[in-house]
Design a protein around this motif. Sequence first.
Motif, PDB file in Angstrom:
ATOM      1  N   ILE A 182     -14.302 -17.221 -13.803  1.00  0.00           N
ATOM      2  CA  ILE A 182     -13.437 -17.434 -14.958  1.00  0.00           C
ATOM      3  C   ILE A 182     -12.259 -16.469 -14.988  1.00  0.00           C
ATOM      4  O   ILE A 182     -11.106 -16.895 -15.112  1.00  0.00           O
ATOM      5  N   ARG A 183     -12.489 -15.185 -14.846  1.00  0.00           N
ATOM      6  CA  ARG A 183     -11.364 -14.248 -14.779  1.00  0.00           C
ATOM      7  C   ARG A 183     -10.385 -14.579 -13.647  1.00  0.00           C
ATOM      8  O   ARG A 183      -9.171 -14.572 -13.862  1.00  0.00           O
ATOM      9  N   PRO A 184     -10.876 -14.885 -12.431  1.00  0.00           N
ATOM     10  CA  PRO A 184      -9.937 -15.188 -11.352  1.00  0.00           C
ATOM     11  C   PRO A 184      -9.099 -16.452 -11.597  1.00  0.00           C
ATOM     12  O   PRO A 184      -8.103 -16.671 -10.889  1.00  0.00           O
ATOM     13  N   TRP A 185      -9.510 -17.263 -12.572  1.00  0.00           N
ATOM     14  CA  TRP A 185      -8.759 -18.478 -12.872  1.00  0.00           C
ATOM     15  C   TRP A 185      -7.835 -18.255 -14.072  1.00  0.00           C
ATOM     16  O   TRP A 185      -7.561 -19.159 -14.846  1.00  0.00           O
ATOM     17  N   ASP A 186      -7.383 -17.022 -14.218  1.00  0.00           N
ATOM     18  CA  ASP A 186      -6.397 -16.635 -15.236  1.00  0.00           C
ATOM     19  C   ASP A 186      -6.894 -16.801 -16.668  1.00  0.00           C
ATOM     20  O   ASP A 186      -6.097 -17.019 -17.581  1.00  0.00           O
ATOM     21  N   VAL A 187      -8.197 -16.713 -16.864  1.00  0.00           N
ATOM     22  CA  VAL A 187      -8.727 -16.661 -18.231  1.00  0.00           C
ATOM     23  C   VAL A 187      -8.944 -15.176 -18.539  1.00  0.00           C
ATOM     24  O   VAL A 187      -9.929 -14.575 -18.109  1.00  0.00           O
ATOM     25  N   LEU A 188      -8.004 -14.606 -19.293  1.00  0.00           N
ATOM     26  CA  LEU A 188      -7.990 -13.167 -19.518  1.00  0.00           C
ATOM     27  C   LEU A 188      -8.000 -12.804 -20.998  1.00  0.00           C
ATOM     28  O   LEU A 188      -8.001 -11.613 -21.333  1.00  0.00           O
ATOM     29  N   ASP A 189      -8.012 -13.803 -21.868  1.00  0.00           N
ATOM     30  CA  ASP A 189      -8.049 -13.560 -23.310  1.00  0.00           C
ATOM     31  C   ASP A 189      -9.378 -12.888 -23.660  1.00  0.00           C
ATOM     32  O   ASP A 189     -10.445 -13.472 -23.447  1.00  0.00           O
ATOM     33  N   PRO A 190      -9.344 -11.666 -24.193  1.00  0.00           N
ATOM     34  CA  PRO A 190     -10.601 -10.965 -24.490  1.00  0.00           C
ATOM     35  C   PRO A 190     -11.514 -11.740 -25.444  1.00  0.00           C
ATOM     36  O   PRO A 190     -12.744 -11.670 -25.312  1.00  0.00           O
ATOM     37  N   ALA A 191     -10.917 -12.479 -26.393  1.00  0.00           N
ATOM     38  CA  ALA A 191     -11.736 -13.233 -27.348  1.00  0.00           C
ATOM     39  C   ALA A 191     -12.495 -14.353 -26.649  1.00  0.00           C
ATOM     40  O   ALA A 191     -13.660 -14.622 -26.958  1.00  0.00           O
ATOM     41  N   VAL A 192     -11.858 -15.013 -25.693  1.00  0.00           N
ATOM     42  CA  VAL A 192     -12.516 -16.080 -24.939  1.00  0.00           C
ATOM     43  C   VAL A 192     -13.612 -15.503 -24.056  1.00  0.00           C
ATOM     44  O   VAL A 192     -14.734 -16.025 -24.008  1.00  0.00           O
ATOM     45  N   LEU A 193     -13.326 -14.420 -23.371  1.00  0.00           N
ATOM     46  CA  LEU A 193     -14.328 -13.797 -22.499  1.00  0.00           C
ATOM     47  C   LEU A 193     -15.522 -13.307 -23.306  1.00  0.00           C
ATOM     48  O   LEU A 193     -16.668 -13.427 -22.870  1.00  0.00           O
ATOM     49  N   SER A 194     -15.252 -12.794 -24.496  1.00  0.00           N
ATOM     50  CA  SER A 194     -16.342 -12.346 -25.363  1.00  0.00           C
ATOM     51  C   SER A 194     -17.231 -13.512 -25.789  1.00  0.00           C
ATOM     52  O   SER A 194     -18.466 -13.410 -25.790  1.00  0.00           O
ATOM     53  N   LEU A 195     -16.602 -14.641 -26.135  1.00  0.00           N
ATOM     54  CA  LEU A 195     -17.373 -15.824 -26.535  1.00  0.00           C
ATOM     55  C   LEU A 195     -18.262 -16.311 -25.402  1.00  0.00           C
ATOM     56  O   LEU A 195     -19.393 -16.739 -25.634  1.00  0.00           O
ATOM     57  N   LEU A 196     -17.754 -16.251 -24.191  1.00  0.00           N
ATOM     58  CA  LEU A 196     -18.546 -16.694 -23.044  1.00  0.00           C
ATOM     59  C   LEU A 196     -19.781 -15.827 -22.845  1.00  0.00           C
ATOM     60  O   LEU A 196     -20.775 -16.266 -22.276  1.00  0.00           O
ATOM     61  N   SER A 197     -19.713 -14.601 -23.320  1.00  0.00           N
ATOM     62  CA  SER A 197     -20.874 -13.717 -23.254  1.00  0.00           C
ATOM     63  C   SER A 197     -21.859 -13.983 -24.380  1.00  0.00           C
ATOM     64  O   SER A 197     -23.060 -13.744 -24.237  1.00  0.00           O
TER      65      SER A 197
END
Length: 217
Positions: free
Chosen positions: A15-30
């Motif tokens: 996900i990060r390597p595909w330019d998904v860098l929004d901290p809120a989105v990454l947090s939700l995925l966790s």
Amino acid sequence: MNFEQARFNMIEQQIRPWDVLDPAVLSLLSVVKREDFVPAAYRNMAFTDTELPLGAGHLALAPRVEARLLQSLAVERHEKVLEIGTGTGFLAAMLGHRAQRVITLESNAAIAKQAGDNLRRAGLANVTVREGDGRLGLAGEAPFDAILLSGSVQEVPDALLQQLKVGGRLLAIVGDEPVMRATLVRRVSEQEFKSEALFDTLAPRLPGFADSNAFSF
């Protein structure tokens, strides 16, 4: 299986390597447990970079595509969102964490029921699953701040665009293999829409969208 390690690897390697860098989105995925949304037979594949079968020819989007769509739609807390194509309910759950209200429309009754069960178990009281034809949207609930098509379409049905608020936006993956583009359409005024191609990707066709009364850009 160590789900937490698999989740971490999904986020960091797909996900990060595909330019998904929004901290809120990454947090939700966790936080939102993807393994609780996919069909039980595929629970150990919840974090793989692939589409998973849901039955009746329906496929769940790959995690990186879901994450990129969520980031691109940029939903805010006060907004009402319509999703077309509920699938597992995972993307609707993430939308529910960001929006005031989410209505997600699924054409297959069995898939709609399973997604509803998944969302209830996850405690998403502000997300409602409806069974219906996604091409028509939900005119009775319009207008929407944002509409997300969770799958690909040849073209965007005009009926959906007309359900946007002025200032609202619709996100869809538009085109035919091998060329599809995530496209963001903003309603500038009652009569004017502006579209922007965001990124190239491939996604399963939303059922029922092969031939539609569509808006051409």
